[in-house]
Design a protein around this motif. Sequence first.
Motif, PDB file in Angstrom:
ATOM      1  N   LYS A 129       0.828  -1.205   0.000  1.00  0.00           N
ATOM      2  CA  LYS A 129       0.000   0.000   0.000  1.00  0.00           C
ATOM      3  C   LYS A 129       0.868   1.264   0.000  1.00  0.00           C
ATOM      4  CE  LYS A 129      -3.856   2.251   2.324  1.00  0.00           C
ATOM      5  NZ  LYS A 129      -3.274   3.584   2.204  1.00  0.00           N
ATOM      6  N   LEU A 130       1.984   1.206   0.727  1.00  0.00           N
ATOM      7  CA  LEU A 130       2.877   2.358   0.783  1.00  0.00           C
ATOM      8  C   LEU A 130       3.395   2.715  -0.611  1.00  0.00           C
ATOM      9  CD1 LEU A 130       4.429   4.373   2.550  1.00  0.00           C
ATOM     10  CD2 LEU A 130       6.202   2.649   2.828  1.00  0.00           C
ATOM     11  N   GLU A 131       3.782   1.678  -1.368  1.00  0.00           N
ATOM     12  CA  GLU A 131       4.291   1.899  -2.726  1.00  0.00           C
ATOM     13  C   GLU A 131       3.184   2.443  -3.624  1.00  0.00           C
ATOM     14  OE1 GLU A 131       5.680  -1.966  -3.618  1.00  0.00           O
ATOM     15  OE2 GLU A 131       7.466  -1.812  -2.365  1.00  0.00           O
ATOM     16  N   THR A 132       1.970   1.917  -3.432  1.00  0.00           N
ATOM     17  CA  THR A 132       0.836   2.409  -4.228  1.00  0.00           C
ATOM     18  C   THR A 132       0.577   3.886  -3.949  1.00  0.00           C
ATOM     19  OG1 THR A 132      -0.172   0.224  -4.005  1.00  0.00           O
ATOM     20  CG2 THR A 132      -1.581   1.996  -4.810  1.00  0.00           C
ATOM     21  N   ASP A 133       0.561   4.244  -2.662  1.00  0.00           N
ATOM     22  CA  ASP A 133       0.326   5.642  -2.291  1.00  0.00           C
ATOM     23  C   ASP A 133       1.400   6.549  -2.869  1.00  0.00           C
ATOM     24  OD1 ASP A 133      -1.902   4.900  -0.917  1.00  0.00           O
ATOM     25  OD2 ASP A 133      -0.960   4.899   1.058  1.00  0.00           O
ATOM     26  N   ARG A 134       2.659   6.112  -2.772  1.00  0.00           N
ATOM     27  CA  ARG A 134       3.757   6.914  -3.311  1.00  0.00           C
ATOM     28  C   ARG A 134       3.590   7.125  -4.814  1.00  0.00           C
ATOM     29  NH1 ARG A 134       8.799   4.278  -0.034  1.00  0.00           N
ATOM     30  NH2 ARG A 134       8.859   5.766   1.681  1.00  0.00           N
ATOM     31  N   ARG A 135       3.238   6.014  -5.504  1.00  0.00           N
ATOM     32  CA  ARG A 135       3.082   6.121  -6.960  1.00  0.00           C
ATOM     33  C   ARG A 135       1.944   7.061  -7.325  1.00  0.00           C
ATOM     34  NH1 ARG A 135      -0.237   3.279  -9.959  1.00  0.00           N
ATOM     35  NH2 ARG A 135      -0.487   1.670  -8.377  1.00  0.00           N
ATOM     36  N   LEU A 136       0.816   6.944  -6.622  1.00  0.00           N
ATOM     37  CA  LEU A 136      -0.328   7.811  -6.905  1.00  0.00           C
ATOM     38  C   LEU A 136      -0.001   9.280  -6.643  1.00  0.00           C
ATOM     39  CD1 LEU A 136      -3.224   5.652  -5.408  1.00  0.00           C
ATOM     40  CD2 LEU A 136      -2.782   6.113  -7.827  1.00  0.00           C
ATOM     41  N   ILE A 137       0.726   9.527  -5.546  1.00  0.00           N
ATOM     42  CA  ILE A 137       1.098  10.919  -5.238  1.00  0.00           C
ATOM     43  C   ILE A 137       2.058  11.458  -6.291  1.00  0.00           C
ATOM     44  CG2 ILE A 137       2.447  12.328  -3.621  1.00  0.00           C
ATOM     45  CD1 ILE A 137       1.065  10.966  -1.339  1.00  0.00           C
ATOM     46  N   ARG A 138       3.046  10.627  -6.705  1.00  0.00           N
ATOM     47  CA  ARG A 138       3.983  11.069  -7.758  1.00  0.00           C
ATOM     48  C   ARG A 138       3.241  11.416  -9.041  1.00  0.00           C
ATOM     49  NH1 ARG A 138       7.422   6.895  -6.114  1.00  0.00           N
ATOM     50  NH2 ARG A 138       6.679   5.632  -7.858  1.00  0.00           N
ATOM     51  N   GLU A 139       2.297  10.555  -9.406  1.00  0.00           N
ATOM     52  CA  GLU A 139       1.541  10.797 -10.643  1.00  0.00           C
ATOM     53  C   GLU A 139       0.714  12.081 -10.538  1.00  0.00           C
ATOM     54  OE1 GLU A 139      -0.735   7.271 -11.202  1.00  0.00           O
ATOM     55  OE2 GLU A 139       0.984   6.052 -11.884  1.00  0.00           O
ATOM     56  N   ARG A 140       0.081  12.276  -9.379  1.00  0.00           N
ATOM     57  CA  ARG A 140      -0.749  13.473  -9.185  1.00  0.00           C
ATOM     58  C   ARG A 140       0.108  14.743  -9.165  1.00  0.00           C
ATOM     59  NH1 ARG A 140      -5.129  16.036 -10.522  1.00  0.00           N
ATOM     60  NH2 ARG A 140      -5.977  17.376  -8.893  1.00  0.00           N
ATOM     61  N   ILE A 141       1.290  14.655  -8.534  1.00  0.00           N
ATOM     62  CA  ILE A 141       2.192  15.811  -8.527  1.00  0.00           C
ATOM     63  C   ILE A 141       2.622  16.158  -9.945  1.00  0.00           C
ATOM     64  CG2 ILE A 141       4.548  16.543  -7.902  1.00  0.00           C
ATOM     65  CD1 ILE A 141       4.143  15.249  -5.193  1.00  0.00           C
ATOM     66  N   GLY A 142       2.926  15.122 -10.737  1.00  0.00           N
ATOM     67  CA  GLY A 142       3.301  15.368 -12.131  1.00  0.00           C
ATOM     68  C   GLY A 142       2.185  16.037 -12.907  1.00  0.00           C
ATOM     69  N   GLN A 143       0.955  15.560 -12.709  1.00  0.00           N
ATOM     70  CA  GLN A 143      -0.198  16.147 -13.404  1.00  0.00           C
ATOM     71  C   GLN A 143      -0.399  17.604 -12.970  1.00  0.00           C
ATOM     72  OE1 GLN A 143      -3.892  14.101 -12.708  1.00  0.00           O
ATOM     73  NE2 GLN A 143      -5.124  15.679 -13.701  1.00  0.00           N
ATOM     74  N   LEU A 144      -0.307  17.870 -11.650  1.00  0.00           N
ATOM     75  CA  LEU A 144      -0.501  19.236 -11.150  1.00  0.00           C
ATOM     76  C   LEU A 144       0.599  20.166 -11.644  1.00  0.00           C
ATOM     77  CD1 LEU A 144      -1.601  18.507  -7.472  1.00  0.00           C
ATOM     78  CD2 LEU A 144      -3.023  19.459  -9.287  1.00  0.00           C
ATOM     79  N   ASN A 145       1.838  19.655 -11.727  1.00  0.00           N
ATOM     80  CA  ASN A 145       2.929  20.486 -12.245  1.00  0.00           C
ATOM     81  C   ASN A 145       2.684  20.893 -13.689  1.00  0.00           C
ATOM     82  OD1 ASN A 145       4.813  20.968 -10.163  1.00  0.00           O
ATOM     83  ND2 ASN A 145       5.555  18.853 -10.272  1.00  0.00           N
TER      84      ASN A 145
END
Length: 419
Positions: free
Chosen positions: A160-176
Amino acid sequence: MIDLKKEEEKVILVGVSLPGQEDTGQLLDELAFLADTAGAREVGRVIQSRDQIHPATYVGTGKIMEIKDLLWETEASGIICDDELSPAQMKNLQDELEVKVMDRTLLILDIFAARAHTSEGKIQVELAQLKYRQTRLAGFGTALSRLGGGIGTRGPGEKKLETDRRLIRERIGQLNRELKAVQRHRQVTREQRMKSYLPVAAIVGYTNAGKSTLLNRLTGAGILAEDKLFATLDPTTRNLKLPGGQEILLTDTVGFIRKLPHHLIDAFRSTLEEARYADLIIHMADISNPQVEAQMHTVYETLRELGVKDQPVITLLNKIDAVEEQPVIRDFRADCTVAVSAKTGQGIEEFLHMIEGILRTRAICLEAVYPYQEAGKIQLIRRYGEIQDEAYQEDGIRIRAYIPAQLYESVRPLSDRQK
């Protein structure tokens, strides 16, 4: 009839006083104001004097026991620490105290999230929140694995930790990407302003210094102005006509604060950079606040971080209506200083004449006679410059005016170009 009322959170404020730091109590006063803005009420505070912040629990073991007793006595639902906590400090404190643990950064992010209304503001706040959370994923929760069903999904799966990290990375990329699109739009708008020859004045200052009240007073902008920290986040730009007839653009900016989280400076950089590209900085200081000089220092430090250094500065010592006797405050980094009340209008006329004086020093003095067939150029001078003298003669209209340097070629009489 059932009365539904939102329950107010009760919190304990915790601070560490380091050697040479004498204003910890005043910083906690500000933290209490932030908590009130976010909807929480201070019911106690704990300050510990230490040589350095405890790397594991922020404060020492003895103070943790004191906080536990205070939590039981006050029935508080959480604590707020005055510094940004590391993930380990936050987890260890939660394990020890078994209540909600927050820090100054999380509190400010929460206020920003409630105050953002425009799409740009919401993107900036979410980006700052995700960057804050990204470093705090490790060590929280006890979830093990995410198991799927069907061929190809057997085995331990993705933690779950890896999933959360991946989702946050993807969302940060989209927001950037979204933020870059907004920044490009802001840059185009900024370039259009520069082509309009209108000088731009950026209003900066500590949060709750009265920036929105000033903008409303001068331009009737109608934006929210409350006695709260970060009452407005979204920058507003309005036209202002000076007493001499010249027009300028006034831009409000996000309020500054001590220990402003670096995530927010990064996320709001495009908004804050309005000050960097301004022709004039209007620095507002709240003289009714005992910490006004420290707040002024914070503003200048934040401006330095943003690369604002060569623009002229007018410092407004605001809220003179709120003090019985005006304190003696000197701002040696400002070109001019004037005491005003944005609320009542006291001193505003003098301030507007100061703007004209500074713009005049950066303008070109134009003296020319315009044939009547070129009278349209005088309207440009009237709008973007300051006419000092205007006389109608047989051979044309004699003008003496101060104009922006970039406007000179557009308004020169044809007879001057042929010389």
